[in-house]
Design a protein around this motif. Structure first.
Motif, PDB file in Angstrom:
ATOM      1  N   TYR A   1       1.572   4.593   5.640  1.00  0.00           N
ATOM      2  CA  TYR A   1       1.716   5.415   4.442  1.00  0.00           C
ATOM      3  C   TYR A   1       0.914   4.913   3.245  1.00  0.00           C
ATOM      4  N   GLY A   2       0.376   3.716   3.348  1.00  0.00           N
ATOM      5  CA  GLY A   2      -0.328   3.141   2.212  1.00  0.00           C
ATOM      6  C   GLY A   2      -1.740   3.670   2.051  1.00  0.00           C
ATOM      7  N   THR A   3      -2.248   3.550   0.852  1.00  0.00           N
ATOM      8  CA  THR A   3      -3.650   3.868   0.600  1.00  0.00           C
ATOM      9  C   THR A   3      -4.513   2.748   1.180  1.00  0.00           C
ATOM     10  N   GLU A   4      -5.794   2.989   1.267  1.00  0.00           N
ATOM     11  CA  GLU A   4      -6.691   1.946   1.762  1.00  0.00           C
ATOM     12  C   GLU A   4      -6.637   0.721   0.860  1.00  0.00           C
ATOM     13  N   ALA A   5      -6.541   0.956  -0.444  1.00  0.00           N
ATOM     14  CA  ALA A   5      -6.457  -0.171  -1.381  1.00  0.00           C
ATOM     15  C   ALA A   5      -5.187  -0.976  -1.154  1.00  0.00           C
ATOM     16  N   GLN A   6      -4.066  -0.302  -0.897  1.00  0.00           N
ATOM     17  CA  GLN A   6      -2.812  -0.999  -0.641  1.00  0.00           C
ATOM     18  C   GLN A   6      -2.890  -1.816   0.644  1.00  0.00           C
ATOM     19  N   LYS A   7      -3.472  -1.246   1.673  1.00  0.00           N
ATOM     20  CA  LYS A   7      -3.611  -1.972   2.938  1.00  0.00           C
ATOM     21  C   LYS A   7      -4.453  -3.229   2.759  1.00  0.00           C
TER      22      LYS A   7
ATOM     23  N   LEU B   1       3.439   3.179  -5.576  1.00  0.00           N
ATOM     24  CA  LEU B   1       4.199   4.167  -4.821  1.00  0.00           C
ATOM     25  C   LEU B   1       3.616   4.274  -3.418  1.00  0.00           C
ATOM     26  N   LEU B   2       4.457   4.220  -2.416  1.00  0.00           N
ATOM     27  CA  LEU B   2       3.988   4.295  -1.038  1.00  0.00           C
ATOM     28  C   LEU B   2       3.975   5.762  -0.589  1.00  0.00           C
TER      29      LEU B   2
ATOM     30  N   SER C   1      12.110   7.709  -2.861  1.00  0.00           N
ATOM     31  CA  SER C   1      10.726   7.223  -2.752  1.00  0.00           C
ATOM     32  C   SER C   1      10.731   5.737  -2.429  1.00  0.00           C
ATOM     33  N   LEU C   2       9.586   5.251  -1.994  1.00  0.00           N
ATOM     34  CA  LEU C   2       9.416   3.838  -1.694  1.00  0.00           C
ATOM     35  C   LEU C   2       8.428   3.238  -2.683  1.00  0.00           C
TER      36      LEU C   2
END
Length: 384
Positions: free
Chosen positions: A104-110, A228-229, A185-186
């Protein structure tokens, strides 16, 4: 007896299983007694596990992971349970939280979080349960209110696994309290030097005493909106439901491995224990009880093996995962109880592994969704 052959195992996975077993037995199990006394493992154990390749084994190599599959996760979970190494929850860290970020994460979050989780630089936790809300996630009261480019998080969480050491926490909150499950939400929080975040006491548990389980408090904690995930509010409940089969199957994997350890310990004990001038294992009652336990463990192993194969090919559904979770944890407690009885008074002594297994296993019927909730999930599928 020989362990039933797993349909999804191959030569490479067998080698991985052998090396993983040796690591847990030699590098981690000897420290469990000390960890139990202090109610948590050392923080350094996470970095050690990272160096040994035990963290994030199914994460893509591009994010620092091992590039494996759920099969690798299942092996790590089974060997950790078999070795009775409870001091750190790799399941929560690697097999649950990391997959929330991956899916569920964005590329930046990953890129930001997964490589550090793979090395143990970041320890992960997921904060769902609250003092007034456990299996019923719709009843949570923690909130996250949007304020410009940030969310302001308020609330309390309890029974949080990895709570003492967690540097990265996925907090289940309500971003729209009036919307029920569609308002959940997460929010990801990096906790180091985070104003308004504090850890409560380490909770004293019946079993798994080496695992840090804590209360967490969020008092006007500000998190960047980009934490936000899923990039859209209100998707948290659906995200949780999509990932719960994986979590529940891993609980079942651990239960099966613990059953096997309990039986092995008891066979060894009854071979040496003398009763009425003969080994305890020569008595018919002992043999019949062990036969019953072996039958249950074999059935459980076969069922969970099938569930793992279904998880690997993407066909494991919520009701089947619920069946695996409730039945194996129930049978695990039953098998351990029978095995403890065969140890006699020594089974009640914590110096014997069977006594610790008895206490450690009980929570299996509670976490990951109580077994009563599992039966409700199954029943809904029958009457739908």
């Amino acid at each position: 007896m020989d362990t039933p052959k797993k349909s999804w195992m191959d030569a490479d996975l067998t080698l991985f299983q052998d090396s993983t077993r040796r690591l847990f037995e030699k590098e981690f199990a000897p420290d469990e007694a000390r960890w139990r006394k202090q109610q948590h493992a050392d923080r350094e154990i996470w970095r050690k596990a990272g160096r040994m390749g035990l963290l994030c084994v199914s994460m893509p190599e591009a994010y620092g992971g091992g590039g494996g599959t759920f099969a690798h996760e299942a092996i790590v979970a089974a060997e950790q349970a078999r070795a009775m190494v409870h001091g750190f929850s790799n399941n929560v860290h690697s097999a649950i939280l990391a997959h929330y970020i991956l899916n569920y994460g964005t590329e930046a979050q990953k890129q930001r979080w997964l490589p550090k989780m793979a090395t143990g630089e970041l320890v992960g936790a997921i904060a769902m349960s609250e003092p007034g809300a456990g299996s019923d996630l719709k009843s949570i009261r923690a909130t996250a209110t949007r304020d410009g480019d940030a969310y302001v998080v308020n609330g309390a969480k309890t029974f949080i696994t990895n709570g003492l050491h967690a540097d990265l926490i996925c907090v289940v909150v309500k971003t729209d309290p009036a919307a029920g499950s569609r308002g959940i939400s997460l929010i990801m929080l990096e906790t180091r030097d985070l104003p308004g975040f504090r850890r409560g006491r380490l909770l004293e548990k019946l079993g798994q005493k080496s695992l840090d389980t804590a209360e967490l408090f969020f008092d006007a904690v500000r998190a960047p909106a980009c934490n936000l995930l899923g990039e859209e509010e209100g998707r948290g409940f659906a995200q949780l439901m999509q990932q719960l089969p994986r979590e529940r199957l891993l609980i079942a994997v651990g239960a099966v491995a613990t059953m096997r350890r309990a039986i092995d310990e008891t066979v060894a004990y009854t071979r040496t224990r003398q009763v009425f001038g003969q080994p305890l294992i020569d008595l018919q009652n002992t043999r019949f009880k062990l036969a019953e336990c072996e039958t249950v463990a074999t059935i459980a192993a076969r069922f969970v093996d099938d569930c793992i194969a279904r998880q690997l090919d993407g066909t494991l559904d919520l009701p089947t995962a619920a069946m695996a979770k409730w039945w194996t944890t129930q049978m695990n407690c039953q098998v351990i109880d029978e095995c403890l009885q065969l140890h006699g008074g020594y089974g009640y002594m914590l110096e014997y592994p069977i006594a610790r297994m008895y206490a450690d296993a009980r929570v299996g019927k509670i976490y990951g969704g109580s077994n009563e909730i599992m039966k409700e999930i199954i029943a809904r599928g029958l009457v739908a």
